[in-house]
Design a protein around this motif. Structure first.
Motif, short mmCIF file in Angstrom:
data_model
loop_
_atom_site.label_atom_id
_atom_site.label_comp_id
_atom_site.label_asym_id
_atom_site.label_seq_id
_atom_site.Cartn_x
_atom_site.Cartn_y
_atom_site.Cartn_z
N ALA A 94 2.54 1.94 -3.35
CA ALA A 94 1.52 2.39 -4.30
C ALA A 94 1.13 3.83 -4.04
O ALA A 94 1.02 4.64 -4.97
CB ALA A 94 0.30 1.48 -4.22
N LEU A 127 -7.26 2.55 -5.53
CA LEU A 127 -6.87 1.50 -4.58
C LEU A 127 -8.11 1.03 -3.83
O LEU A 127 -8.67 1.74 -3.02
CB LEU A 127 -5.82 2.02 -3.59
CG LEU A 127 -4.46 2.36 -4.20
CD1 LEU A 127 -3.50 2.82 -3.11
CD2 LEU A 127 -3.88 1.17 -4.95
N THR A 158 -9.17 1.33 0.62
CA THR A 158 -8.16 2.37 0.77
C THR A 158 -8.62 3.68 0.14
O THR A 158 -8.34 4.76 0.66
CB THR A 158 -6.85 1.91 0.10
OG1 THR A 158 -6.42 0.71 0.73
CG2 THR A 158 -5.76 2.96 0.23
N ARG A 159 -9.34 3.60 -0.95
CA ARG A 159 -9.77 4.81 -1.64
C ARG A 159 -10.75 5.64 -0.82
O ARG A 159 -11.06 6.78 -1.19
CB ARG A 159 -10.41 4.46 -2.98
CG ARG A 159 -11.66 3.61 -2.90
CD ARG A 159 -12.32 3.43 -4.25
NE ARG A 159 -13.44 2.50 -4.19
CZ ARG A 159 -13.34 1.19 -4.42
NH1 ARG A 159 -12.16 0.68 -4.75
NH2 ARG A 159 -14.41 0.42 -4.33
N CYS A 188 -5.08 8.18 -4.61
CA CYS A 188 -5.23 6.73 -4.43
C CYS A 188 -6.66 6.27 -4.73
O CYS A 188 -7.13 5.29 -4.15
CB CYS A 188 -4.85 6.35 -3.00
SG CYS A 188 -3.13 6.68 -2.58
N ILE A 228 0.83 -1.21 0.00
CA ILE A 228 0.00 0.00 0.00
C ILE A 228 0.86 1.25 0.00
O ILE A 228 0.59 2.23 -0.72
CB ILE A 228 -0.94 0.00 1.22
CG1 ILE A 228 -1.94 -1.16 1.11
CG2 ILE A 228 -1.66 1.33 1.35
CD1 ILE A 228 -2.89 -1.05 -0.06
N ARG A 261 -4.46 1.48 6.34
CA ARG A 261 -4.44 1.65 4.88
C ARG A 261 -5.19 2.89 4.41
O ARG A 261 -5.18 3.19 3.22
CB ARG A 261 -5.04 0.40 4.22
CG ARG A 261 -4.33 -0.90 4.60
CD ARG A 261 -5.06 -2.11 4.04
NE ARG A 261 -4.46 -3.35 4.50
CZ ARG A 261 -4.85 -4.01 5.59
NH1 ARG A 261 -5.84 -3.53 6.32
NH2 ARG A 261 -4.26 -5.12 5.96
#
Length: 456
Positions: A18, A32, A415-416, A29, A15, A326
């Motif tokens: 990224a 994600l 995560t987004r 992000c 994570i 995250r």
């Protein structure tokens, strides 16, 4: 085997690379999603959910046979290939930590982990059989190390942090014992002449069984929010954890470990640091080490660093976002001109860290809180009132993300979600000019000493 197949979905290293790479490209992000299978069953009763998680884990984890095909060199190459091809004024290496990603973005440099995590299917597993987990993990480690002699494999059996997954898969933290060749090539080709390198090391310790064959084993972990004594068979906390995960404390017989402790799973191998120092010395790149005794220390120091950085650029530095696990987005934090504080997870210990830091800091006008639901139940977890108390430090705006809080702690969010929340913040552009590494080190020495940071 490709790196994106090897590295565990949702693992810290995956994570953070990224998120950092996206921020250096000027993107957030938003792409994600959720890393693992838990989110598919947020509303199911615990027994149904445990069974569903177990079945799903078998689909996303590696098979035992696939461990022999893991190429750690390809994993290192996959990490560096995510970064834009340009010259960088430095690099940050080491232990996974959300504040490390924020530091790297403020410096305009890549962050590279000193290891990576894998999960491997355990067909006959049981959450309450750590001895059997050790036997299974030792065989897996043997296959892995046969083709990767530059690794040390730390196996972690922790039902407190992984819940039922600890009985369906084994968790292996692979740590490089030397700077991998892909890192050497990347740093040689992409660092500006004389650019410094920062090595961040997690100094937490934990009882470890280490026979010296490249595979070590620990029961529990610091990130669980519990202490080693809580994983003893007569522990009340352990009985609660195992009951929630579908286990039985009466069957819990952990392997005997030595009385001494070693660095926990997110530590950096001494050979990795020595190799990095050797490479840096030969190439004329200064190497600085930042040792943190607990995650909260680095989080507080980087939050202080951001506040100074923003104010030096004429911004208020008055708006705080408290990220968790995250749920982070370094690009959106910079775009909005916010100060980030990262909690490792949703344990009481992590949340108390941000509370203590806020109590001793100059007040913030607004505080936004993003609690990541861990997807498990544990007596070590913070309740929503504690998260609300963190938001209460805001003088004007006090916001706890409702989506993250819904179904807490057993639900999970992608995560987004952090990106969605931060996109709603007002813009505060232009972005401040990148920090110089020397300036960042000076601030870390100044504000981090009281937190226990060792900067050299």
């Amino acid at each position: 085997m490709a790196g994106d197949r090897v590295v565990a979905a949702g693992s810290s290293a995956r994570i953070l690379v990224a998120a950092t790479a996206r921020a250096l490209r000027g993107t957030d992000c938003a792409d994600l999603g959720h890393p693992g299978p838990v989110s598919r069953f947020p509303g199911a009763p615990d027994p149904v959910r445990r069974a569903a998680v177990t079945r799903a884990a078998g689909r996303v984890a590696l098979t035992p046979a696939q461990t022999a095909d893991v190429d750690a060199g390809r994993v290192a190459g996959w990490f560096v290939d995510q970064y834009p091809r340009r010259r960088y004024p430095g690099a940050v290496l080491g232990s996974p930590h959300g504040a490390a990603a924020h530091l790297a973005v403020a410096l305009g440099v890549p962050w590279l982990p000193a290891g990576f995590e894998m999960t491997v299917h355990w067909a006959q597993g049981a959450v309450d059989r750590p001895g059997a987990a050790l036997d299974h993990g030792a065989a897996l480690a043997g296959r892995l190390l046969a083709g990767n002699d530059d690794l040390h494999v730390r196996q972690v059996h922790c039902p407190a942090s992984r819940g039922a997954l600890a009985g369906a898969t084994v968790a292996l933290a692979a740590r490089w014992r030397t700077l991998p060749a892909a890192y050497r090539r990347f740093l040689t080709d992409r660092l500006a002449p004389g650019a410094p390198v920062l090595l961040l090391r997690d100094a937490r310790t934990w009882p470890v069984l280490d026979p010296g064959n490249g595979h070590s084993f620990q029961v529990g972990c610091p990130g669980s929010g519990l202490d080693p004594v809580d994983f003893h068979p007569d522990s009340h906390a352990l009985r609660q954890v195992l009951r929630s995960a579908g286990g039985d404390a009466a069957r819990w017989e952990p392997p005997q470990v030595s009385s001494s402790s070693g660095y926990a799973e997110h530590g950096v191998e001494s050979g990795f640091e020595l190799s990095a120092r050797d490479w840096a010395g030969r190439g004329g790149h200064p190497l600085h080490r930042v040792l943190f005794p607990r995650p909260e220390a680095l989080s507080a120091a980087i939050a202080d660093l951001y506040r100074r950085w923003l104010r030096a650029a004429g911004k208020t530095g008055d708006r705080l976002v408290v990220e968790c696990g995250r749920l982070l987005d370094p690009w959106q934090v910079v775009r909005a001109g916010m100060v980030p504080y990262w909690c490792e997870n949703a344990t009481r210990r992590s949340v108390e860290g941000v509370e203590w830091w806020l109590a001793g800091s100059e007040p913030f006008t607004s505080v936004d809180v993003l609690p990541e639901p861990p997807g498990v139940r544990s007596p070590a977890l913070a309740g929503l009132p504690q998260w609300l108390a963190v938001a209460g430090f805001g003088r004007r705006r006090r916001a706890l993300d409702r989506t993250s809080a819904r179904g807490y702690p057993v639900a999970s969010v992608p995560t987004r979600r952090a990106t969605e929340v931060l996109r709603a913040q007002p813009y505060d552009l232009p972005q401040p000019p990148p920090l110089a590494v020397a300036e960042a080190l000076a601030v870390l020495r100044d504000s981090g000493t009281d937190q226990g940071l060792l900067v050299s």
